[in-house]
Design an enzyme around this catalytic site. Structure first.
Site, PDB file in Angstrom:
ATOM      1  N   ASP A   1      -7.942   0.083  10.961  1.00 13.17           N
ATOM      2  CA  ASP A   1      -6.760   0.914  11.175  1.00 13.17           C
ATOM      3  C   ASP A   1      -6.968   2.367  10.791  1.00 13.17           C
ATOM      4  O   ASP A   1      -6.360   3.264  11.376  1.00 13.17           O
ATOM      5  CB  ASP A   1      -5.563   0.334  10.413  1.00 13.17           C
ATOM      6  CG  ASP A   1      -4.925  -0.831  11.145  1.00 13.17           C
ATOM      7  OD1 ASP A   1      -5.224  -1.002  12.337  1.00 13.17           O
ATOM      8  OD2 ASP A   1      -4.119  -1.557  10.535  1.00 13.17           O
TER       9      ASP A   1
ATOM     10  N   SER B   1      -2.332 -10.391   3.397  1.00 11.14           N
ATOM     11  CA  SER B   1      -2.208  -9.103   4.066  1.00 11.14           C
ATOM     12  C   SER B   1      -1.710  -9.379   5.477  1.00 11.14           C
ATOM     13  O   SER B   1      -2.380 -10.069   6.252  1.00 11.14           O
ATOM     14  CB  SER B   1      -3.568  -8.387   4.103  1.00 11.14           C
ATOM     15  OG  SER B   1      -3.466  -7.179   4.824  1.00 11.14           O
TER      16      SER B   1
ATOM     17  N   ARG C   1      -1.150   0.937  16.567  1.00 12.17           N
ATOM     18  CA  ARG C   1      -1.489   2.068  15.705  1.00 12.17           C
ATOM     19  C   ARG C   1      -1.458   3.427  16.424  1.00 12.17           C
ATOM     20  O   ARG C   1      -0.916   4.393  15.882  1.00 12.17           O
ATOM     21  CB  ARG C   1      -2.858   1.843  15.056  1.00 12.17           C
ATOM     22  CG  ARG C   1      -2.889   0.661  14.102  1.00 12.17           C
ATOM     23  CD  ARG C   1      -1.823   0.759  13.046  1.00 12.17           C
ATOM     24  NE  ARG C   1      -1.922  -0.289  12.054  1.00 12.17           N
ATOM     25  CZ  ARG C   1      -0.911  -1.070  11.689  1.00 12.17           C
ATOM     26  NH1 ARG C   1       0.274  -0.925  12.273  1.00 12.17           N
ATOM     27  NH2 ARG C   1      -1.062  -1.985  10.746  1.00 12.17           N
TER      28      ARG C   1
ATOM     29  N   ASP D   1       0.816  -1.213   0.000  1.00 13.08           N
ATOM     30  CA  ASP D   1       0.000   0.000   0.000  1.00 13.08           C
ATOM     31  C   ASP D   1       0.848   1.261   0.000  1.00 13.08           C
ATOM     32  O   ASP D   1       0.710   2.125  -0.869  1.00 13.08           O
ATOM     33  CB  ASP D   1      -0.936   0.013   1.210  1.00 13.08           C
ATOM     34  CG  ASP D   1      -1.976  -1.097   1.157  1.00 13.08           C
ATOM     35  OD1 ASP D   1      -2.334  -1.511   0.041  1.00 13.08           O
ATOM     36  OD2 ASP D   1      -2.421  -1.551   2.227  1.00 13.08           O
TER      37      ASP D   1
END
Length: 409
Positions: free
Chosen positions: A127, A179, A98, A17
């Protein structure tokens, strides 16, 4: 809007990404400056060569911020102390990583005078919420760019096409394009065959597991480990004192070798859908178990019950990215108070994916063998229980007698 953005700080992992986001930002925001920031929470070799890659794909520079100690000791340990587990299985590995990363990115963006912060989270995931709530807390006026919510790319296949067209090197291929999210605490796997809950995870397939082995492949001989806690914080393994990152790494090694910490679950995402994930959390699984065992002898029943109720909410708050909120801080204050006596040693036996209790001691233990014994004792008069049962059972007796009386009328 695009012409106003001259400098963007990008949350950069070097994965698929964020690798393609750098050229995408420059193409779509008038060749803006892109500053990449990677928060090191224990990704290990994933950070190798990251600076060269970021610069080569168009970033002006890369910050790599070492957050491992702060991550484990100020985010992970308070969550373990709370006993917070999301939907009974998930040990929150991505969730509490995060906020700390986003906080540091916001700080750098402000210091750099950036016009926007960009992240590579999809519009379907949790996220995006976790990143943006932290950014709102530490850079409330900062514009946020989320390419997955606005670009024309619709799939990971199209991302790979874009990367190949722009000569961006990738560490993945189309066949093994799970992923994944990795840090010192855990590794998650999503996508491909795992998207169908009917499919069994390929634990025995070479290369699937990265932090350990399948229980089937674990040794036939058990491994014993002793963990020492001070006020609910693990401080030593087998008598050797360690800081947070070293201790978690050591337990990852022991747990992984014995097939500990594999979780396969369909969870309820914050954005409303169900998703299937497979998680490796070897050291974390051991720590949660050991901490829970120690609390059984060091916390009284009523406090333990309230703490158990709050642990569900605490897990939701962490999962939902609400770390920097008054509620989380208040719950942590309660948890910290409960941990004053959670000091002692827990001995465990690790064997083929199982964690077996092998003894627990504490200078603050509430377990009194003289009271609990089945042998003769001088401190507990068993006749006292009759009066207790009469009072405890009085509502039941009264109700039964009144119902009986009404039935006779």
């Amino acid at each position: 809007m695009a012409k106003e953005i001259k400098k963007v700080v990008l949350a950069y992992s070097g994965g698929l990404d964020t690798s393609i986001i750098i050229p995408w930002l420059k193409e779509n925001y008038n060749n803006c400056e892109v500053i990449a920031v990677s928060g090191d929470v224990g990704q290990g070799t994933e950070l190798d060569g990251l600076e060269e890659k970021a610069i080569k794909t168009g970033a002006s520079k890369l910050y790599i911020e070492d957050l491992k100690k702060e991550f484990i000791e100020e985010y992970v340990y308070p969550t373990v102390q709370a006993g917070a587990v999301y939907e009974n299985r998930y040990l929150l590995g991505t969730s509490f990583a995060r906020p700390i990363i986003a906080k540091r990115i916001a700080e750098i963006a402000l210091a750099e005078g950036a016009d926007a912060i960009c992240h590579g989270c999809t519009g379907k995931g949790n996220d995006q919420v976790r990143f943006e709530l932290a950014i709102k807390r530490y850079a409330p006026d900062m514009q946020i760019i989320a390419p997955w919510r606005i670009w024309d790319i619709k799939s990971r296949e199209q991302e790979i096409d874009y990367a190949e067209a722009h000569n961006i090197p990738l560490k993945i291929n189309r066949e093994t394009n799970y992923s994944k999210d990795k840090n010192l605490w855990h590794l998650s796997h999503e996508g491909l065959d795992l998207e169908d809950p009917a499919n069994e995870p390929q634990y025995e397939k070479p290369g699937f597991l990265e932090m350990g082995v399948s229980p089937i492949d674990a040794p036939d001989k058990p491994t014993y480990v002793t963990i020492h806690f001070e006020k609910g914080i693990p401080t030593a393994v087998d008598g050797v004192e360690m800081d947070g990152p070293a201790l978690v790494a050591k337990l990852n090694e022991l747990g992984g070798a014995n097939g500990i910490g594999l979780a396969d679950l369909v969870e309820n995402r914050l954005v409303g859908m169900k998703s299937r994930g497979v998680y490796e959390t070897p050291g974390g699984t051991i720590l949660y178990h050991a901490h829970d065992v120690l609390e059984t002898i060091t916390i009284d029943k009523e406090t333990a019950r309230i703490k158990q109720y709050l642990s569900i909410k605490f897990a939701d708050v962490v999962y939902n990215g609400q770390w920097y909120t008054p509620l989380r801080e208040a719950m942590s204050a309660f948890v910290t108070e409960t941990q004053k006596t959670v000091t002692g040693d827990v001995r465990l036996k690790l064997y083929k994916g199982n964690i077996i209790n092998a003894g627990v001691t504490s200078p603050y233990t509430l377990y009194d063998e003289e009271v609990a014994t089945f042998d003769e004792d001088d401190v507990y008069d068993q006749k006292d229980s009759a009066g207790f049962i009469n009072l405890f059972g009085l509502p039941i007796k009264v109700r039964a007698k009144l119902e009986q009386k009404r039935g006779q009328q």
